[in-house]
Scaffold this motif. Structure first.
Motif, PDB file in Angstrom:
ATOM      1  N   ALA A  47       0.832  -1.209   0.000  1.00  0.00           N
ATOM      2  CA  ALA A  47       0.000   0.000   0.000  1.00  0.00           C
ATOM      3  C   ALA A  47       0.867   1.260   0.000  1.00  0.00           C
ATOM      4  CB  ALA A  47      -0.931  -0.005   1.214  1.00  0.00           C
ATOM      5  N   LEU A  48       1.975   1.245   0.732  1.00  0.00           N
ATOM      6  CA  LEU A  48       2.876   2.394   0.759  1.00  0.00           C
ATOM      7  C   LEU A  48       3.474   2.636  -0.620  1.00  0.00           C
ATOM      8  CD1 LEU A  48       4.455   4.625   2.176  1.00  0.00           C
ATOM      9  CD2 LEU A  48       6.138   2.891   2.837  1.00  0.00           C
ATOM     10  N   TRP A  49       3.979   1.585  -1.258  1.00  0.00           N
ATOM     11  CA  TRP A  49       4.550   1.736  -2.601  1.00  0.00           C
ATOM     12  C   TRP A  49       3.490   2.243  -3.570  1.00  0.00           C
ATOM     13  CZ3 TRP A  49       9.094   0.629  -5.467  1.00  0.00           C
ATOM     14  CH2 TRP A  49      10.205   0.357  -4.682  1.00  0.00           C
ATOM     15  N   THR A  50       2.297   1.702  -3.507  1.00  0.00           N
ATOM     16  CA  THR A  50       1.212   2.108  -4.402  1.00  0.00           C
ATOM     17  C   THR A  50       0.877   3.582  -4.196  1.00  0.00           C
ATOM     18  OG1 THR A  50       0.352  -0.144  -4.349  1.00  0.00           O
ATOM     19  CG2 THR A  50      -1.144   1.562  -5.116  1.00  0.00           C
ATOM     20  N   ALA A  51       0.804   4.015  -2.951  1.00  0.00           N
ATOM     21  CA  ALA A  51       0.500   5.413  -2.657  1.00  0.00           C
ATOM     22  C   ALA A  51       1.619   6.330  -3.140  1.00  0.00           C
ATOM     23  CB  ALA A  51       0.274   5.597  -1.152  1.00  0.00           C
ATOM     24  N   GLN A  52       2.853   5.893  -2.978  1.00  0.00           N
ATOM     25  CA  GLN A  52       3.979   6.704  -3.444  1.00  0.00           C
ATOM     26  C   GLN A  52       3.926   6.879  -4.958  1.00  0.00           C
ATOM     27  OE1 GLN A  52       6.979   4.334  -1.207  1.00  0.00           O
ATOM     28  NE2 GLN A  52       7.858   6.329  -0.743  1.00  0.00           N
ATOM     29  N   VAL A  53       3.643   5.819  -5.668  1.00  0.00           N
ATOM     30  CA  VAL A  53       3.543   5.896  -7.128  1.00  0.00           C
ATOM     31  C   VAL A  53       2.394   6.822  -7.530  1.00  0.00           C
ATOM     32  CG1 VAL A  53       2.989   4.571  -9.205  1.00  0.00           C
ATOM     33  CG2 VAL A  53       4.614   3.656  -7.550  1.00  0.00           C
ATOM     34  N   ALA A  54       1.286   6.730  -6.822  1.00  0.00           N
ATOM     35  CA  ALA A  54       0.100   7.533  -7.152  1.00  0.00           C
ATOM     36  C   ALA A  54       0.370   9.036  -7.052  1.00  0.00           C
ATOM     37  CB  ALA A  54      -1.067   7.152  -6.242  1.00  0.00           C
ATOM     38  N   VAL A  55       1.251   9.433  -6.145  1.00  0.00           N
ATOM     39  CA  VAL A  55       1.534  10.867  -5.985  1.00  0.00           C
ATOM     40  C   VAL A  55       2.866  11.268  -6.617  1.00  0.00           C
ATOM     41  CG1 VAL A  55       0.136  11.086  -3.901  1.00  0.00           C
ATOM     42  CG2 VAL A  55       2.581  10.586  -3.698  1.00  0.00           C
ATOM     43  N   GLY A  56       3.506  10.347  -7.312  1.00  0.00           N
ATOM     44  CA  GLY A  56       4.760  10.653  -8.003  1.00  0.00           C
ATOM     45  C   GLY A  56       5.966  10.712  -7.096  1.00  0.00           C
ATOM     46  N   ASP A  57       5.899  10.043  -5.956  1.00  0.00           N
ATOM     47  CA  ASP A  57       6.994  10.033  -4.999  1.00  0.00           C
ATOM     48  C   ASP A  57       7.876   8.811  -5.255  1.00  0.00           C
ATOM     49  OD1 ASP A  57       8.584  10.661  -2.823  1.00  0.00           O
ATOM     50  OD2 ASP A  57       7.238   9.743  -1.367  1.00  0.00           O
ATOM     51  N   ALA A  58       9.165   8.983  -5.132  1.00  0.00           N
ATOM     52  CA  ALA A  58      10.095   7.863  -5.286  1.00  0.00           C
ATOM     53  C   ALA A  58      10.402   7.267  -3.918  1.00  0.00           C
ATOM     54  CB  ALA A  58      11.379   8.335  -5.938  1.00  0.00           C
ATOM     55  N   PRO A  59      10.433   5.947  -3.823  1.00  0.00           N
ATOM     56  CA  PRO A  59      10.779   5.322  -2.546  1.00  0.00           C
ATOM     57  C   PRO A  59      12.210   5.685  -2.139  1.00  0.00           C
ATOM     58  CG  PRO A  59       9.823   3.722  -4.035  1.00  0.00           C
ATOM     59  CD  PRO A  59      10.077   4.954  -4.832  1.00  0.00           C
ATOM     60  N   HIS A  60      12.453   5.675  -0.862  1.00  0.00           N
ATOM     61  CA  HIS A  60      13.804   5.895  -0.344  1.00  0.00           C
ATOM     62  C   HIS A  60      14.686   4.749  -0.841  1.00  0.00           C
ATOM     63  CE1 HIS A  60      17.099   6.059   2.565  1.00  0.00           C
ATOM     64  NE2 HIS A  60      16.791   7.338   2.681  1.00  0.00           N
ATOM     65  N   PRO A  61      15.955   5.014  -1.163  1.00  0.00           N
ATOM     66  CA  PRO A  61      16.846   3.944  -1.646  1.00  0.00           C
ATOM     67  C   PRO A  61      16.953   2.752  -0.697  1.00  0.00           C
ATOM     68  CG  PRO A  61      17.886   6.087  -1.913  1.00  0.00           C
ATOM     69  CD  PRO A  61      16.611   6.320  -1.159  1.00  0.00           C
ATOM     70  N   ASP A  62      16.786   2.988   0.591  1.00  0.00           N
ATOM     71  CA  ASP A  62      16.847   1.884   1.558  1.00  0.00           C
ATOM     72  C   ASP A  62      15.518   1.150   1.709  1.00  0.00           C
ATOM     73  OD1 ASP A  62      19.471   2.515   2.053  1.00  0.00           O
ATOM     74  OD2 ASP A  62      19.046   3.647   3.881  1.00  0.00           O
ATOM     75  N   GLN A  63      14.489   1.611   1.020  1.00  0.00           N
ATOM     76  CA  GLN A  63      13.160   1.003   1.137  1.00  0.00           C
ATOM     77  C   GLN A  63      13.064  -0.130   0.118  1.00  0.00           C
ATOM     78  OE1 GLN A  63      10.014   3.841   0.601  1.00  0.00           O
ATOM     79  NE2 GLN A  63       8.442   2.274   0.417  1.00  0.00           N
ATOM     80  N   PRO A  64      13.101  -1.383   0.591  1.00  0.00           N
ATOM     81  CA  PRO A  64      13.066  -2.499  -0.361  1.00  0.00           C
ATOM     82  C   PRO A  64      11.698  -2.608  -1.048  1.00  0.00           C
ATOM     83  CG  PRO A  64      12.907  -3.326   1.870  1.00  0.00           C
ATOM     84  CD  PRO A  64      13.123  -1.837   1.969  1.00  0.00           C
ATOM     85  N   ARG A  65      11.740  -3.048  -2.307  1.00  0.00           N
ATOM     86  CA  ARG A  65      10.494  -3.264  -3.043  1.00  0.00           C
ATOM     87  C   ARG A  65       9.819  -4.500  -2.454  1.00  0.00           C
ATOM     88  NH1 ARG A  65       8.632  -1.692  -8.059  1.00  0.00           N
ATOM     89  NH2 ARG A  65       7.052  -3.062  -8.917  1.00  0.00           N
ATOM     90  N   PRO A  66       8.522  -4.385  -2.131  1.00  0.00           N
ATOM     91  CA  PRO A  66       7.812  -5.552  -1.577  1.00  0.00           C
ATOM     92  C   PRO A  66       7.825  -6.719  -2.565  1.00  0.00           C
ATOM     93  CG  PRO A  66       6.518  -3.561  -1.294  1.00  0.00           C
ATOM     94  CD  PRO A  66       7.674  -3.211  -2.181  1.00  0.00           C
ATOM     95  N   THR A  67       8.025  -7.896  -2.047  1.00  0.00           N
ATOM     96  CA  THR A  67       8.099  -9.084  -2.905  1.00  0.00           C
ATOM     97  C   THR A  67       6.749  -9.395  -3.552  1.00  0.00           C
ATOM     98  OG1 THR A  67       7.715 -10.481  -0.982  1.00  0.00           O
ATOM     99  CG2 THR A  67       9.996 -10.127  -1.637  1.00  0.00           C
ATOM    100  N   ASP A  68       5.661  -8.931  -2.956  1.00  0.00           N
ATOM    101  CA  ASP A  68       4.323  -9.213  -3.489  1.00  0.00           C
ATOM    102  C   ASP A  68       3.858  -8.176  -4.507  1.00  0.00           C
ATOM    103  OD1 ASP A  68       4.490 -11.252  -1.726  1.00  0.00           O
ATOM    104  OD2 ASP A  68       2.665 -10.793  -0.643  1.00  0.00           O
ATOM    105  N   MET A  69       4.738  -7.248  -4.899  1.00  0.00           N
ATOM    106  CA  MET A  69       4.341  -6.247  -5.896  1.00  0.00           C
ATOM    107  C   MET A  69       4.270  -6.914  -7.263  1.00  0.00           C
ATOM    108  SD  MET A  69       4.005  -3.045  -4.696  1.00  0.00           S
ATOM    109  CE  MET A  69       4.266  -2.023  -6.111  1.00  0.00           C
ATOM    110  N   LEU A  70       3.282  -6.512  -8.027  1.00  0.00           N
ATOM    111  CA  LEU A  70       3.137  -7.045  -9.391  1.00  0.00           C
ATOM    112  C   LEU A  70       4.084  -6.359 -10.322  1.00  0.00           C
ATOM    113  CD1 LEU A  70      -0.748  -7.201  -9.568  1.00  0.00           C
ATOM    114  CD2 LEU A  70       0.835  -9.077  -9.158  1.00  0.00           C
TER     115      LEU A  70
END
Length: 70
Positions: A47-70
């Motif tokens: 949900a955090l990654w999805t919300a970040q993408v929705a507002v054009g925000d880039a994840p922090h470099p230390d924030q791992p991509r969730p394994t369950d992301m499509l």
């Protein structure tokens, strides 16, 4: 009668006070690493990654991509 100001309201409600830990015993239980909360943690990470993408925000470099992301 005078209306209380913001600081007075905060004091009345106890905001900004340090309270004894016994007041909120459940707040000291970290469940992030418990296996029975893994599904919740995964859903929140997606949900955090999805919300970040929705507002054009880039994840922090230390924030791992969730394994369950499509």
């Amino acid at each position: 009668m005078r209306k209380p100001d913001r600081e007075e309201n905060r004091r009345r409600r106890g905001l900004g006070k340090i309270k004894p830990i016994e007041t909120y015993p459940d707040e000291m239980v970290n469940v992030a690493e418990r296996p029975d909360y893994q599904e919740v943690q995964t859903r929140m990470a997606v949900a955090l990654w999805t919300a970040q993408v929705a507002v054009g925000d880039a994840p922090h470099p230390d924030q791992p991509r969730p394994t369950d992301m499509l």
